[in-house]
Write an enzyme that holds these catalytic residues in place. Structure first.
Site, PDB file in Angstrom:
ATOM      1  N   HIS A 441       0.854  -1.113  -0.142  1.00  0.00           N
ATOM      2  CA  HIS A 441      -0.001  -0.028   0.061  1.00  0.00           C
ATOM      3  C   HIS A 441       0.826   1.350  -0.080  1.00  0.00           C
ATOM      4  CE1 HIS A 441      -3.721   1.740  -0.255  1.00  0.00           C
ATOM      5  NE2 HIS A 441      -4.401   1.476   1.032  1.00  0.00           N
ATOM      6  N   ARG A 442       2.196   1.228   0.312  1.00  0.00           N
ATOM      7  CA  ARG A 442       3.033   2.197   0.114  1.00  0.00           C
ATOM      8  C   ARG A 442       3.205   2.874  -1.468  1.00  0.00           C
ATOM      9  NH1 ARG A 442       8.562  -0.041   2.607  1.00  0.00           N
ATOM     10  NH2 ARG A 442       7.693  -1.465   1.019  1.00  0.00           N
TER      11      ARG A 442
END
Length: 470
Positions: A441-442
Site C-alpha cells: 500500500h506504500r
C-alpha cells in the site's frame, strides 16, 4: 629439494553462488580423499538460502582432504576441500589452522611407521574414520583425532558392533543421526541396502527398510506447483519431532517476516466466471502452434496479469527505503511460487512482458520442470517484480498471500469449480474461481490495485480481450 607446498595444494573455498549469500550447507559429497578429479568436475552439492547447487572443482589433481561433513553449514569464503595438484611429489602439509573447524584443530602427530597406502581405497565417511583393515595407513598430518573425537569414534564403532555386525565383517557406513534413526525404528543397519556415495546408508534407506514404499503422488490438475514430500515416520511413543530450520525454509521464513512487517499489505478479492477461459485452454491444446507446450489455465492467467500490468504500469514498482525513491520497473519478471521438497521457492520468468503466448508457455513449462527436479538456480529466483501463487491446485478457494520480498504485488489463484452462476439472466453451471491480489500500500493505492484485479478478471471472463487490450 623440498617442493613449495603452497604451489602443490589448492584450497577450494565455498563460493557465493548467489548475490550476497553468506553461507551454504553441504548436502552431499561426490568425492572422497584419494579420488582423482578433473577441472570442472562436480565434487559436492550445497544448499543455499535459495536453492541446491552443484559445485565444480577448478583444478586437476587428487582429493587430499574434505574439510567438513555433509550437513554442515559453512560460511562463504571458507575452504571446504583441499586438492593435491601434484600428487606423489612430497608429504602433504598440515591444514591451515584458520581453515579448520575447532573440533578438528591439528594436534601433535604420534610417531608411526611410514607404510605405503593400500591400492584399494576403503570408503570413508568424512569425520568418522576408516573401517578397520589388516593394512595400516599412514596418519595424515594435522588431522589426528583429539581425545574427544577418538572417544566418539570408539562409541560409533561400539554401536556398529551393537547392530549385530561380527568383528572383522564389513560394517555398514552411516552417520550417527542415521544410526540413531535406525535404532529408534528397530532396523538392523546390516540389512539395509545403501544408496549413498561409497555405500553410505542414508535416512531414506532406513525409512525404506522400515516401511513399504509410499503410493505414487496424484497428478495435480495444475502442474505449476510440485508435490510436497511425505512426512517422515514418527518413532513409537514420540510426542513431538524437532526439525532444524535451515536452507530454503529458513530463508523463506525470514523473507516472509520481513515482508509482512515492512510492506503494509492490502488484499482484495474477486469471484468470476472463467468458463470461456477454460474453453480457450482446450482449444489451444489442439492448436498446432502450441504443440508440445504446457497449456493450462495458469498460462492464460499469467498472460492476463501481464496485460493488466501493461494497462496499469504503476503496480510494477519497488520501494527503495534507503534512497527514499519509488523504482518504477519497465519490465516484468513474473514469479511463479512453487512448493518443492526443500520448501517454497519463487523462480521467475525473465522479461515475461515481451513473450508471446507460445514463448510464455515454454518458459512456464521449463520453470516448473526445473523446480520439480530441484535444479532451480539462485539467479532464477532473483529480480522478480510480481508473483502468481496457485493455491487452487490444493483445492483451496483463495487466500491472502504475502508479498515476495521487494515486490509490489502477488496474485493468488483459487480452485476452478463448476458452480451455479447467473449467466444471461439464468442460473447455469459455470466454471468459477476466486482471485486475491495483495499489494504494497506504500506503492499501490486502492484504486490502482482494484483496477489491476478488475482487468485480470475481465480478461479471464472474456479472453478475446487478450487481443483487443494487448
Amino acid at each position: 629439494m623440498t617442493q613449495d607446498t603452497s604451489l602443490r595444494f589448492r584450497e577450494f573455498k565455498m563460493p557465493d553462488v548467489g548475490e550476497g549469500l553468506t553461507e551454504a550447507e553441504i548436502l552431499k559429497w561426490y568425492v572422497q580423499p584419494g579420488d582423482t578429479v578433473t577441472d570442472g568436475q562436480v565434487v559436492c552439492e550445497v544448499e543455499t538460502a535459495k536453492a541446491a547447487v552443484e559445485l565444480p572443482i577448478p583444478y586437476d589433481g587428487v582429493v587430499h582432504e574434505l574439510r567438513f561433513e555433509e550437513g554442515t553449514t559453512v560460511d562463504v569464503g571458507t575452504s571446504i576441500i583441499t586438492i593435491d595438484v601434484a600428487p606423489g611429489s612430497g608429504d602433504a602439509p598440515a591444514a591451515p589452522a584458520a581453515e579448520v573447524p575447532a573440533a578438528q584443530a591439528p594436534v601433535a602427530e604420534p610417531p608411526a611407521a611410514e607404510e605405503a597406502e593400500p591400492k584399494g581405497r576403503t570408503p570413508v565417511l568424512v569425520g568418522y574414520g576408516v573401517a578397520e583393515t589388516s593394512t595400516k595407513r599412514r596418519a595424515r598430518k594435522g588431522t589426528s583425532p583429539v581425545p574427544e573425537q577418538a572417544a566418539a569414534a570408539a562409541a560409533i564403532q561400539s554401536e556398529m558392533n551393537g547392530h549385530g555386525v561380527a568383528p572383522g565383517a564389513a560394517r555398514p557406513l552411516a552417520k550417527p543421526p542415521v544410526r540413531k534413526l535406525a535404532k529408534d525404528l528397530g532396523i538392523d543397519l546390516a540389512t539395509v541396502t545403501p544408496t549413498g556415495p561409497d555405500g553410505v546408508i542414508t535416512r531414506e534407506d532406513v525409512h525404506a527398510a522400515a516401511a513399504p514404499a509410499p503410493a505414487p503422488a496424484p497428478v495435480l490438475a495444475e502442474p505449476a506447483v510440485a508435490a510436497q514430500p511425505a512426512p517422515e515416520p514418527v518413532a513409537a511413543g514420540a510426542r513431538e519431532t524437532r526439525i532444524p530450520i535451515k536452507g530454503v525454509r529458513k530463508a523463506t521464513a525470514a523473507a516472509m517476516v520481513g515482508s509482512a512487517f515492512t510492506a503494509p499489505h492490502v488484499t482484495e478479492f474477486i469471484t468470476l466466471d472463467v468458463t470461456r477461459t477454460v474453453k480457450l485452454v482446450d482449444e489451444l491444446k489442439a492448436d498446432k502452434n502450441m504443440a508440445g507446450l504446457r497449456v493450462n489455465p495458469l498460462l492464460l492467467i499469467a498472460k492476463a496479469l501481464l496485460v493488466a500490468i501493461k494497462r496499469n504500469p504503476g503496480v510494477n514498482a519497488a520501494w527503495d527505503e534507503a534512497a527514499q525513491e519509488i523504482v518504477q520497473k519497465h519490465y516484468v519478471n513474473l514469479g511463479i511460487a512453487a512448493a518443492t521438497p526443500r520448501g517454497l521457492i519463487v523462480p521467475n520468468i525473465k522479461d515475461a512482458h515481451d513473450k508471446t503466448l507460445p514463448e510464455l508457455a515454454q518458459a512456464l513449462g521449463e520453470l516448473v520442470s526445473t523446480a520439480r527436479e530441484g535444479k532451480t538456480t539462485p539467479a532464477a529466483m532473483q529480480g522478480g517484480t510480481v508473483t502468481i501463487t496457485n493455491v487452487g491446485v490444493f483445492g483451496v478457494d483463495t487466500g491472502t498471500p504475502i508479498l515476495n520480498s521487494g515486490e509490489s504485488a502477488i496474485l493468488a489463484v483459487g480452485a476452478i469449480k463448476l458452480q451455479p452462476w447467473v449467466h444471461k439472466g439464468k442460473v447455469k453451471p459455470r466454471q468459477v474461481t476466486t482471485l486475491a491480489l495483495s499489494f504494497d500500500h506504500r506503492l499501490v493505492d486502492g484504486e490502482l490495485g482494484s483496477k489491476v484485479l478488475a482487468d485480470v478478471a475481465a480478461i479471464l471472463e472474456q479472453p478475446k480481450r487478450l487481443i483487443t487490450w494487448a
